[in-house]
Write an enzyme that holds these catalytic residues in place. Structure first.
Site, PDB file in Angstrom:
ATOM      1  N   GLY A 188      12.827   8.948 -16.679  1.00 22.34           N
ATOM      2  CA  GLY A 188      12.189   7.904 -15.885  1.00 22.34           C
ATOM      3  C   GLY A 188      11.392   6.913 -16.712  1.00 22.34           C
ATOM      4  O   GLY A 188      10.646   6.101 -16.169  1.00 22.34           O
ATOM      5  N   ASN A 225      20.726  13.330  -9.692  1.00 21.11           N
ATOM      6  CA  ASN A 225      19.543  13.994  -9.148  1.00 21.11           C
ATOM      7  C   ASN A 225      18.700  12.965  -8.406  1.00 21.11           C
ATOM      8  O   ASN A 225      18.093  12.105  -9.027  1.00 21.11           O
ATOM      9  CB  ASN A 225      18.750  14.619 -10.314  1.00 21.11           C
ATOM     10  CG  ASN A 225      17.384  15.133  -9.888  1.00 21.11           C
ATOM     11  OD1 ASN A 225      17.113  15.300  -8.697  1.00 21.11           O
ATOM     12  ND2 ASN A 225      16.521  15.384 -10.865  1.00 21.11           N
ATOM     13  N   TRP A 226      18.678  13.083  -7.093  1.00 15.26           N
ATOM     14  CA  TRP A 226      17.979  12.074  -6.287  1.00 15.26           C
ATOM     15  C   TRP A 226      16.481  12.326  -6.146  1.00 15.26           C
ATOM     16  O   TRP A 226      15.789  11.553  -5.520  1.00 15.26           O
ATOM     17  CB  TRP A 226      18.630  11.972  -4.904  1.00 15.26           C
ATOM     18  CG  TRP A 226      19.926  11.220  -4.934  1.00 15.26           C
ATOM     19  CD1 TRP A 226      20.548  10.684  -6.032  1.00 15.26           C
ATOM     20  CD2 TRP A 226      20.753  10.905  -3.813  1.00 15.26           C
ATOM     21  NE1 TRP A 226      21.701  10.058  -5.660  1.00 15.26           N
ATOM     22  CE2 TRP A 226      21.858  10.181  -4.313  1.00 15.26           C
ATOM     23  CE3 TRP A 226      20.677  11.174  -2.446  1.00 15.26           C
ATOM     24  CZ2 TRP A 226      22.878   9.718  -3.473  1.00 15.26           C
ATOM     25  CZ3 TRP A 226      21.681  10.713  -1.621  1.00 15.26           C
ATOM     26  CH2 TRP A 226      22.774   9.990  -2.127  1.00 15.26           C
ATOM     27  N   LYS A 227      16.007  13.449  -6.654  1.00 16.09           N
ATOM     28  CA  LYS A 227      14.566  13.764  -6.566  1.00 16.09           C
ATOM     29  C   LYS A 227      14.093  13.554  -5.121  1.00 16.09           C
ATOM     30  O   LYS A 227      14.838  13.828  -4.203  1.00 16.09           O
ATOM     31  CB  LYS A 227      13.796  12.910  -7.566  1.00 16.09           C
ATOM     32  CG  LYS A 227      14.434  12.973  -8.945  1.00 16.09           C
ATOM     33  CD  LYS A 227      13.624  12.370 -10.037  1.00 16.09           C
ATOM     34  CE  LYS A 227      14.366  12.557 -11.348  1.00 16.09           C
ATOM     35  NZ  LYS A 227      13.593  12.182 -12.506  1.00 16.09           N
ATOM     36  N   GLY A 276      19.019  10.481 -12.989  1.00 17.56           N
ATOM     37  CA  GLY A 276      18.016  10.338 -11.936  1.00 17.56           C
ATOM     38  C   GLY A 276      18.106   8.952 -11.326  1.00 17.56           C
ATOM     39  O   GLY A 276      19.004   8.652 -10.534  1.00 17.56           O
ATOM     40  N   GLY A 277      17.201   8.069 -11.738  1.00 14.59           N
ATOM     41  CA  GLY A 277      17.071   6.719 -11.160  1.00 14.59           C
ATOM     42  C   GLY A 277      18.383   5.979 -10.935  1.00 14.59           C
ATOM     43  O   GLY A 277      18.619   5.443  -9.842  1.00 14.59           O
ATOM     44  N   SER A 312      16.916   8.823 -18.505  1.00 18.50           N
ATOM     45  CA  SER A 312      17.179   7.374 -18.555  1.00 18.50           C
ATOM     46  C   SER A 312      18.634   7.026 -18.891  1.00 18.50           C
ATOM     47  O   SER A 312      18.890   6.087 -19.644  1.00 18.50           O
ATOM     48  CB  SER A 312      16.211   6.677 -19.522  1.00 18.50           C
ATOM     49  OG  SER A 312      14.883   6.800 -19.039  1.00 18.50           O
TER      50      SER A 312
HETATM   51  P1  PGA Z   1      16.114   9.574 -15.020  1.00 16.80           P
HETATM   52  O1  PGA Z   1      15.946  11.101 -14.528  1.00 16.80           O
HETATM   53  O2  PGA Z   1      17.602   9.328 -15.166  1.00 16.80           O
HETATM   54  O3  PGA Z   1      15.514   8.747 -13.914  1.00 16.80           O
HETATM   55  O4  PGA Z   1      15.402   9.440 -16.306  1.00 16.80           O
HETATM   56  C1  PGA Z   1      16.740  12.140 -15.051  1.00 16.80           C
HETATM   57  C2  PGA Z   1      16.351  13.459 -14.420  1.00 16.80           C
HETATM   58  O5  PGA Z   1      15.145  13.690 -14.207  1.00 16.80           O
HETATM   59  O6  PGA Z   1      17.212  14.317 -14.113  1.00 16.80           O
END
Ligand code: PGA
Length: 249
Positions: A168, A4-6, A228-229, A207
């Site tokens: 995050g 998920n690149w947001k 995400g990150g 995370s």
């Molecule tokens: P993160 O995000 O891996 O940066 O914690 C996960 C997500 O929001 O899907």
């Protein structure tokens, strides 16, 4: 395995990610591999991933096919550019854009009608976690956002358990915490949808990094991850994706 690149990466950065990422996952077909770029960069991503097993999805959709809904994108439109997956009810959408369980349900139904595979996200916030309300929150989100699907619709859904306190923050849920939450979700699914719950794929998100992926994937209840990150960097995401094999051994 989903990234998920947001709201990160321009079109150029999107193309350059794929240039580096594709060779490192060449021949990988252990599981579904999906990336969710920013919506305007979906065509760039689709073009860059052509001829590979990587699929591309939207991060959100609106439930109407078209209409006077300024700023929104429909499932049909995502499908028309070649997206095949969509994220629904991500905690950032619930928190900043006030999405409700009722809207999550409508979006899930719209995704399936548009032949997109929805990843429906649920998870408790930090204060709920601290107050021992995880169970209650997950049951409520399942009841309001997922239980209203038909059995046929439910068979096409993927669920992501994403504890908001782990997103995050660098604070991953332990494999045991995640596994317990997944088992709870599967039990709820079984109560409502019976045997179909056995086939349900439940992803963990929050995370996920190259150094914690193996521990998570060893849990039989964890079918995959939503990252995400760490999915923004082609090297770290390739390392994470390859850990899908751990789950199969
Ligand atoms: P993160 O995000 O891996 O940066 O914690 C996960 C997500 O929001 O899907």
């Amino acid at each position: 395995m989903a990234g998920n690149w947001k709201m990160y990466k321009t079109a150029q950065q999107t193309a350059s990610f794929f240039e580096q990422f594709i060779p490192s996952v060449n021949g990988f077909n252990d599981c579904d591999l999906v990336i969710f770029p920013v919506s305007v960069n979906i065509p760039t991503a689709i073009q860059a991933a052509q001829g590979t097993s990587i699929r591309i999805g939207g991060q959100n959709l609106f439930w109407a096919n078209e209409g006077a809904y300024t700023g929104e994108v429909s499932g049909e439109m995502l499908r028309a550019v070649g997206a095949t997956w969509v994220l629904i009810g991500h905690s950032e959408r619930r928190q900043y854009f006030h999405e409700t369980n009722g809207e999550v349900l409508k979006k899930g139904q719209a995704a399936i009608a548009a032949e997109l595979t929805p990843i429906i996200c649920i998870g408790e916030r930090l204060e709920e976690h601290k107050a021992g309300k995880t169970r209650e929150v997950l049951i409520g989100q399942f009841a309001g956002g997922i239980a209203g699907l038909t059995e046929e619709q439910f068979a096409k859904v993927v669920i992501a358990y994403e504890p908001v306190w782990a997103i995050g923050t660098g604070q991953t849920a332990t494999p045991q915490i995640a596994s317990e939450a997944h088992a709870l979700i599967r039990t709820e699914a079984e109560k409502r949808f019976g045997k179909a719950a056995e086939q349900l794929r439940i992803l963990y998100g929050g995370s996920v990094k190259p150094d914690n992926i193996e521990g998570l994937m060893k849990e039989s209840e964890i079918d995959g991850v939503l990252v995400g990150g760490a999915s923004l960097d082609p090297r770290s995401f390739a390392q994470i994706v390859k850990a899908a094999r751990v789950n199969r051994d």
